[in-house]
Write a protein that holds these residues in place. Structure first.
Motif, PDB file in Angstrom:
ATOM      1  N   LYS A   1      -1.347  -3.869   0.381  1.00 54.12           N
ATOM      2  CA  LYS A   1      -0.359  -2.818   0.146  1.00 54.12           C
ATOM      3  C   LYS A   1      -0.755  -2.023  -1.101  1.00 54.12           C
ATOM      4  O   LYS A   1      -1.435  -2.556  -1.978  1.00 54.12           O
ATOM      5  N   PRO A   2      -0.299  -0.787  -1.210  1.00 54.54           N
ATOM      6  CA  PRO A   2      -0.613  -0.014  -2.423  1.00 54.54           C
ATOM      7  C   PRO A   2      -0.173  -0.725  -3.705  1.00 54.54           C
ATOM      8  O   PRO A   2      -0.854  -0.599  -4.729  1.00 54.54           O
TER       9      PRO A   2
ATOM     10  N   SER B   1      -5.173   2.312  -0.966  1.00 47.74           N
ATOM     11  CA  SER B   1      -4.640   3.662  -0.729  1.00 47.74           C
ATOM     12  C   SER B   1      -3.607   3.637   0.396  1.00 47.74           C
ATOM     13  O   SER B   1      -3.714   2.854   1.330  1.00 47.74           O
ATOM     14  N   SER B   2      -2.633   4.516   0.282  1.00 47.83           N
ATOM     15  CA  SER B   2      -1.563   4.564   1.302  1.00 47.83           C
ATOM     16  C   SER B   2      -1.928   5.505   2.447  1.00 47.83           C
ATOM     17  O   SER B   2      -2.898   6.222   2.410  1.00 47.83           O
TER      18      SER B   2
ATOM     19  N   GLN C   1      -7.897   0.860   2.534  1.00 50.65           N
ATOM     20  CA  GLN C   1      -6.651   1.455   2.994  1.00 50.65           C
ATOM     21  C   GLN C   1      -5.575   0.390   3.150  1.00 50.65           C
ATOM     22  O   GLN C   1      -5.880  -0.792   3.370  1.00 50.65           O
ATOM     23  N   ALA C   2      -4.333   0.816   3.053  1.00 48.53           N
ATOM     24  CA  ALA C   2      -3.218  -0.096   3.273  1.00 48.53           C
ATOM     25  C   ALA C   2      -3.365  -0.772   4.639  1.00 48.53           C
ATOM     26  O   ALA C   2      -3.732  -0.120   5.624  1.00 48.53           O
TER      27      ALA C   2
END
Length: 120
Positions: free
Chosen positions: A86-87, A119-120, A13-14
């Motif tokens: 970050k994405p 992923s954001s 995840q971000a």
């Protein structure tokens, strides 16, 4: 011949972190500079960071303060610690090594790549 094998990619995840590893093996006399590159879908491969045999590093602006390249010369390995992901860091990450073989041939070898998805 010389082989580079990367590991450590995955889905995160971000804001998360991953650590990539790359180990060289084969007929190696000396490894000079090592580096990490990445290629996002539809884009050209781009430099992420490099490190000399003496440990001097260079990181591109987009990853400064978040990513850290390091190496272990005894293990013929290079690492990339990636924090605050970050994405836009999503890409296939490749390591390379400027290598002099036991036959004193010098060339740059590449790993097969490891996928990093943020992923954001």
């Amino acid at each position: 011949q010389v082989q580079l094998v990367e590991s450590g990619g995955g889905l995160v995840q971000a804001g998360g972190a991953l650590r990539l590893s790359c180990a060289a093996s084969g007929n190696i006399f000396k490894i000079n500079n090592m580096g990490w590159y990445r290629q996002a879908p539809g884009k050209q491969r781009e430099l992420v960071a490099t490190i000399t045999s003496g440990g001097s590093t260079n990181h591109v602006d987009s990853v400064k303060g978040r990513f850290t390249i390091s190496r272990d010369n005894a293990k013929k390995s290079v690492y990339l610690q990636m924090n605050s992901l970050k994405p836009e860091d999503t890409a296939v990450y490749y390591c390379n090594a400027d290598t002099t073989t036991t036959t004193l041939t010098r060339r740059i070898y590449w790993g097969q790549g490891t996928q990093v998805t943020v992923s954001s």
